[in-house]
Design a protein around this motif. Structure first.
Motif, PDB file in Angstrom:
ATOM      1  N   SER A 187      -6.124   0.006 -32.111  1.00 60.11           N
ATOM      2  CA  SER A 187      -6.387   0.430 -33.493  1.00 60.11           C
ATOM      3  C   SER A 187      -7.837   0.175 -33.878  1.00 60.11           C
ATOM      4  O   SER A 187      -8.432   0.946 -34.636  1.00 60.11           O
ATOM      5  N   THR A 188      -8.439  -0.884 -33.344  1.00 59.02           N
ATOM      6  CA  THR A 188      -9.857  -1.141 -33.605  1.00 59.02           C
ATOM      7  C   THR A 188     -10.719  -0.044 -32.991  1.00 59.02           C
ATOM      8  O   THR A 188     -11.662   0.437 -33.618  1.00 59.02           O
ATOM      9  N   ALA A 189     -10.390   0.370 -31.782  1.00 58.08           N
ATOM     10  CA  ALA A 189     -11.134   1.457 -31.130  1.00 58.08           C
ATOM     11  C   ALA A 189     -11.010   2.746 -31.946  1.00 58.08           C
ATOM     12  O   ALA A 189     -11.994   3.472 -32.141  1.00 58.08           O
ATOM     13  N   PHE A 190      -9.811   3.012 -32.459  1.00 59.49           N
ATOM     14  CA  PHE A 190      -9.641   4.199 -33.296  1.00 59.49           C
ATOM     15  C   PHE A 190     -10.480   4.091 -34.561  1.00 59.49           C
ATOM     16  O   PHE A 190     -11.114   5.064 -34.984  1.00 59.49           O
ATOM     17  N   LEU A 191     -10.512   2.914 -35.169  1.00 56.33           N
ATOM     18  CA  LEU A 191     -11.298   2.707 -36.386  1.00 56.33           C
ATOM     19  C   LEU A 191     -12.779   3.003 -36.130  1.00 56.33           C
ATOM     20  O   LEU A 191     -13.433   3.672 -36.928  1.00 56.33           O
ATOM     21  N   VAL A 192     -13.288   2.548 -35.007  1.00 56.36           N
ATOM     22  CA  VAL A 192     -14.690   2.816 -34.648  1.00 56.36           C
ATOM     23  C   VAL A 192     -14.899   4.317 -34.455  1.00 56.36           C
ATOM     24  O   VAL A 192     -15.867   4.887 -34.968  1.00 56.36           O
ATOM     25  N   GLU A 193     -13.993   4.956 -33.724  1.00 54.30           N
ATOM     26  CA  GLU A 193     -14.123   6.402 -33.495  1.00 54.30           C
ATOM     27  C   GLU A 193     -14.091   7.174 -34.819  1.00 54.30           C
ATOM     28  O   GLU A 193     -14.909   8.061 -35.055  1.00 54.30           O
ATOM     29  N   TYR A 194     -13.174   6.819 -35.680  1.00 52.88           N
ATOM     30  CA  TYR A 194     -13.039   7.495 -36.976  1.00 52.88           C
ATOM     31  C   TYR A 194     -14.305   7.317 -37.811  1.00 52.88           C
ATOM     32  O   TYR A 194     -14.818   8.276 -38.388  1.00 52.88           O
ATOM     33  N   PHE A 195     -14.822   6.090 -37.872  1.00 52.39           N
ATOM     34  CA  PHE A 195     -16.029   5.810 -38.640  1.00 52.39           C
ATOM     35  C   PHE A 195     -17.213   6.620 -38.100  1.00 52.39           C
ATOM     36  O   PHE A 195     -17.965   7.230 -38.865  1.00 52.39           O
TER      37      PHE A 195
END
Length: 186
Positions: free
Chosen positions: A15-23
């Motif tokens: 979920s942290t990796a997704f958060l970075v990608e989304y940002f």
């Protein structure tokens, strides 16, 4: 996208990796899919406090717990890893394939059997040496970072983190207007 954590129980890392990608995509207008495996690797380094692998193998044999998953990570660890180690693109340090994961789990299960055997009989130097060789081989099954990857990751680090008081309602309200990434831990 929804990331598949596979057999590693690293949902927080995913979920942290997704958060970075989304940002990166929506705020920086830059396509960047971070390496989930490098984040997992960094969290493992943090959890192990960079212990010598032989020390970890012996501890695992004594404790009967050979957990090589990425689990037990939290948002704080993830942010710390992104600040200390940084990140690279997924294609530079890819997440293990399902076939690699399957071989890894089989190897881990074999190691657990060997660790139990070591603790039932008086230790011999030959048996211990064989266990340690098998342990080393186990970790070469999955991608391991290189100096080049770690150097590249340093160019993409989180540089600032604000920890909020989750009990202060006014502080939490201010977050509603914030347009950057927010991560919550429970």
């Amino acid at each position: 996208p929804v990331y598949n954590q596979g057999v590693f129980y690293d949902c927080t890392n995913q979920s942290t990796a997704f958060l970075v990608e989304y940002f990166c995509k929506h705020r920086l207008h830059r396509a960047f899919r971070p390496s989930r495996w490098l984040l997992n690797y960094g969290c493992q380094r943090g959890r192990a406090k960079e212990l010598d692998p032989y020390v970890g193998a012996v501890e695992a044999a004594v404790d009967g717990n050979l957990d090589t998953s990425g689990g037990d990570s939290d948002v704080y660890t993830n942010v710390a890893v992104l600040m200390m180690f940084g990140m690279v693109a997924e294609h530079l340090f890819p997440f293990p394939t399902p076939a690699q994961q399957k071989r890894f789990i089989q190897s881990r299960n074999d190691l657990r059997v060997r660790a139990k055997q070591l603790t039932k009989a008086p230790p011999s130097s030959t048996a211990t040496a064989q266990f340690l060789r098998q342990y080393d081989a186990h970790f070469t099954m999955l991608p391991s970072t290189t100096t080049a990857i770690e150097t590249a990751a340093q160019r993409n680090r989180v540089t600032r983190c604000i920890v909020l008081d989750g009990t202060d309602v006014d502080t939490l309200r201010k977050c509603l207007a914030y347009e950057g990434p927010l991560a919550f831990d429970m």
